[in-house]
Design a protein around this motif. Structure first.
Motif, short mmCIF file in Angstrom:
data_model
loop_
_atom_site.label_atom_id
_atom_site.label_comp_id
_atom_site.label_asym_id
_atom_site.label_seq_id
_atom_site.Cartn_x
_atom_site.Cartn_y
_atom_site.Cartn_z
N ALA A 141 0.86 29.02 41.87
CA ALA A 141 2.12 29.62 41.50
C ALA A 141 2.53 29.44 40.03
N ALA A 142 2.28 28.07 39.59
CA ALA A 142 2.71 27.91 38.14
C ALA A 142 2.10 28.96 37.12
N GLY A 143 0.94 29.02 37.60
CA GLY A 143 0.03 29.78 36.65
C GLY A 143 0.48 31.43 36.61
N LEU A 144 0.84 32.01 37.80
CA LEU A 144 1.50 33.08 37.84
C LEU A 144 2.90 33.24 37.36
N LEU A 145 3.64 32.40 37.38
CA LEU A 145 4.78 32.29 36.39
C LEU A 145 4.66 32.42 35.25
N ILE A 146 3.73 31.75 34.59
CA ILE A 146 3.58 31.52 32.94
C ILE A 146 2.74 33.13 32.74
N ASN A 151 8.18 30.22 30.47
CA ASN A 151 7.93 28.84 29.65
C ASN A 151 7.15 28.06 30.46
N PRO A 152 6.02 27.45 30.03
CA PRO A 152 4.99 26.41 30.71
C PRO A 152 5.74 25.30 31.31
N PHE A 153 6.23 24.73 30.71
CA PHE A 153 7.09 23.56 31.10
C PHE A 153 8.09 23.77 32.21
N LYS A 277 16.45 31.65 27.41
CA LYS A 277 17.17 31.96 26.22
C LYS A 277 16.31 32.66 25.07
N ASP A 278 15.14 32.65 25.08
CA ASP A 278 14.21 33.17 24.09
C ASP A 278 13.85 34.71 24.50
N GLU A 279 14.42 34.96 25.57
CA GLU A 279 14.28 36.34 26.18
C GLU A 279 15.94 37.12 25.98
N ARG A 280 15.93 38.24 26.64
CA ARG A 280 17.18 38.78 26.44
C ARG A 280 17.73 39.14 28.02
N SER A 281 19.08 38.83 28.13
CA SER A 281 19.69 39.03 29.64
C SER A 281 20.01 40.62 29.56
N VAL A 282 19.58 41.45 30.48
CA VAL A 282 19.92 42.72 30.15
C VAL A 282 20.47 43.29 31.71
N VAL A 283 21.07 44.19 31.43
CA VAL A 283 22.03 44.85 32.63
C VAL A 283 21.14 45.99 33.39
N SER A 284 21.23 45.68 34.68
CA SER A 284 20.67 46.65 35.67
C SER A 284 21.14 48.08 35.40
N ALA A 512 -1.81 20.01 34.10
CA ALA A 512 -3.10 20.56 33.82
C ALA A 512 -3.09 22.14 34.01
N ALA A 513 -2.20 22.54 35.19
CA ALA A 513 -2.21 24.10 35.50
C ALA A 513 -1.62 24.76 34.24
N THR A 514 -0.56 24.29 33.42
CA THR A 514 0.35 25.03 32.82
C THR A 514 -0.04 24.56 31.21
N GLY A 515 -0.96 23.56 31.00
CA GLY A 515 -1.32 23.35 29.46
C GLY A 515 -0.49 22.64 28.77
N GLN A 516 0.20 21.64 29.60
CA GLN A 516 1.19 20.63 29.40
C GLN A 516 0.83 19.23 29.20
N VAL A 517 -0.37 19.17 29.34
CA VAL A 517 -1.07 17.89 29.22
C VAL A 517 -0.60 17.09 27.99
N GLY A 518 0.00 15.75 28.23
CA GLY A 518 0.60 14.86 27.35
C GLY A 518 2.20 14.87 27.50
#
Length: 554
Positions: A141-146, A151-153, A277-284, A512-518
């Motif tokens: 599921a996390a891979g799909l969301l990324i 955002n991976p985190f 925040k790094d995207e745009r909130s848009v109107v339907s 591991a699934a989201t590349g956030q090791v560390g």
């Protein structure tokens, strides 16, 4: 050589309890405060637990080492095996170029990140929990969301929190069946009791998930969708757990939740499309709401054939996982390639004592090597079929496998270490000391009961293991304080689900699934406060059912 566990090494339960907390407190400190890398925190915690097991609990050194190594092997099989294959499946869809089509198809349902999180992190993740369990829901599921642009985190954190609702009935009801076996209570009664606790959390989690993402105002904006998602899931979860048993609640409730959400989103849209925040909130479109330079991104439409091919790995995953876990005849066939291997020098050498058990009971140490029956093997079959479904060359397939394995070396090291830590805690008796310490709270125990399950899942990463560890303790304490044992054993499982998001095993899978090791420490702190809130809710429910709402106990 036989060794009997000691649960009160200092002759004072409070002192013994506090000393037993040392490895856990150290692990919290290492991750959350020191911000130590996950695998270093895990390895150093194992060392501390090993030393304490020998010096304080008088566990023979060889037994302590063997128990830790046994846990480490379990970390690789079956847990690590699931993580490898689940992440590999996701990477195949990316490497083949078909994941962009999956993105477009989800965006055609909704481009709103809030609603995408409900569909994938909550509903689809619950299906994966119900059929596969372990790390598969978070990893896939996390891979799909990324891939959709999360955002991976955030993807990791949201999937961990969303994975709360289905855990008690995960892997086709194994946690409940295990609790029944260990405690000697009726499995259907336990299923009913859990089904009168967890659905309350299932209704709350979708709301809380969106609140974390977007704040109060933006959450209220999609409240109709949250209600459709939460009520459809919780309603089916309640019905199936109370009238059909523990095997089907996750599968049935997740499927109906997805269908209800998709159908609802065909006729309803939020007034604005939420982005981070790094995207745009848009109107339907068509709602007459003006925002500065706000537009909806054009969604590319694909033919049915393109959509079918792109989604075929995940459709195949659903079919294969359901076959692996849900068809008795097929499970029996796969079991012929399952080997039960007693661990030399550990199996039946350690004895559990009162009050954890009613009489001295040898502690089994049997490694289950289910070559074909393991969930990871089922996902590997899907990965092989996906090579042909996606039209990939073997060269790209093997290159993707190599890349996946390389990325997982450090996360697997953490998983191996934390499962080793869980096993030395259990085999030394330290985890039992913690449970007994909490069980000495008297009339307040129904509130504390879920906290014991929470502690068990934190230590083991599994609601099944937590139930195996503490169900009998819950039953015995229930008889001592005059509270129905069915309620307390069920509360152990219900409370345990709220710790899944903070268990070191789950954190390792998510990073591991989201590349956030560390970033294990940061992710732990992100989920910890939510875990405490949810276990407190379960505690209040359990307390009310013990003394006020006793009619809810089957």
């Amino acid at each position: 050589m036989h060794w009997v566990q000691i649960y009160n090494p200092f002759g004072n339960m409070l002192v013994s309890f506090l000393v037993a907390c040392i490895p856990i407190v150290y692990f919290f400190w290492a991750l959350a405060i020191k911000k130590m890398k996950g695998y270093l925190a895990g390895l150093s915690t194992v060392l501390i637990a090993l030393i304490e097991s020998v010096l304080v609990y008088k566990m023979p050194v060889l037994l302590a080492v063997r128990a830790t190594l046994f846990g480490a092997v379990q970390g690789l099989w079956p847990i690590g095996w699931i993580i490898i294959t689940a992440l590999f499946l996701y990477q195949l869809t990316v490497a083949s170029g078909h994941f962009t089509i999956i993105q477009d198809s989800i965006a055609s349902i909704t481009q709103d990140r809030r609603l995408q999180a409900l569909l994938i992190a909550f509903s689809f993740g619950a299906f994966l929990e119900g059929t596969a369990g372990y790390g598969a829901p978070v990893a896939i599921a996390a891979g799909l969301l990324i891939g959709l642009g999360f955002n991976p985190f955030y993807a990791a954190g949201l999937c961990l929190i969303a994975n709360t609702a289905p855990v008690a009935f995960g892997a086709v009801g194994i946690p409940i069946l295990t609790a029944a076996q260990v405690s000697g209570l009726d499995a259907h009664a336990l299923s009913q009791m859990v089904g009168r606790q967890v659905p309350i959390v299932s209704m709350f989690v979708p709301f809380w998930l969106i609140f974390i993402m977007a704040g109060w105002k933006k959450t209220i904006e999609v409240l109709p969708a949250i209600l459709v998602c939460g009520l459809s899931f919780a309603g089916v979860q309640f019905f199936t757990s109370n009238f059909m048993g523990p095997e089907l609640p996750d599968i049935a409730s997740s499927i109906l939740s997805i269908v209800a959400m998709v159908a609802f989103l065909k006729v309803w849209k939020p007034k604005s499309t939420f982005r981070f925040k790094d995207e745009r909130s848009v109107v339907s479109p068509g709602l007459g709401i003006n925002e500065q330079a706000a537009t909806i991104e054009a969604v590319k439409h694909h033919s049915f054939k393109e959509l079918f091919i792109a989604w075929s790995p995940f459709v195949t995953l659903i079919v294969i996982i359901s076959l692996w876990g849900g068809v008795t005849a097929f499970k029996t066939l796969l079991a012929k390639a399952t080997f039960l291997l007693p661990v030399p020098g550990l199996n039946l050498v350690i004895e559990k004592a009162q009050p954890i058990v009613s009489q001295l009971t040898p502690y089994e140490a049997i490694f289950k090597f289910d070559i074909l029956g393991a969930t990871g093997t089922a996902i590997l079959v899907v990965c092989i079929l996906s090579k042909f479904l996606l039209g990939m060359s073997w060269k790209i397939w093997f290159a993707t496998l190599g890349k996946t394995l390389k990325e997982l070396i450090i996360p697997l090291t953490m998983i191996v270490s934390v499962i080793g830590f869980a096993y030395i805690e259990n085999y030394s008796g330290m985890s039992a000391t913690l449970g007994l310490g909490l069980a000495s709270t008297g009339a307040a125990f129904p509130f504390v009961s879920p906290l014991i399950g929470w502690l068990g899942v934190f230590l083991t990463g599994s609601d099944t293991s937590s139930n195996a560890l503490f169900s009998n303790l819950q039953k015995i304490t229930g008889h001592q304080i005059g509270v129905d044992p069915t309620l307390l054993v069920a509360s152990n499982s219900s409370g345990g689900v709220t710790a899944k998001m903070i268990s070191p095993q789950s954190i390792a899978v998510a990073t591991a699934a989201t590349g956030q090791v560390g970033k294990e420490g940061s992710l732990f702190m992100f989920t910890f406060k939510h875990s405490l809130l949810l276990v407190a809710i379960i505690g209040i429910i359990s307390l009310l059912q013990a003394y006020v709402l006793q009619w809810m106990i089957p």
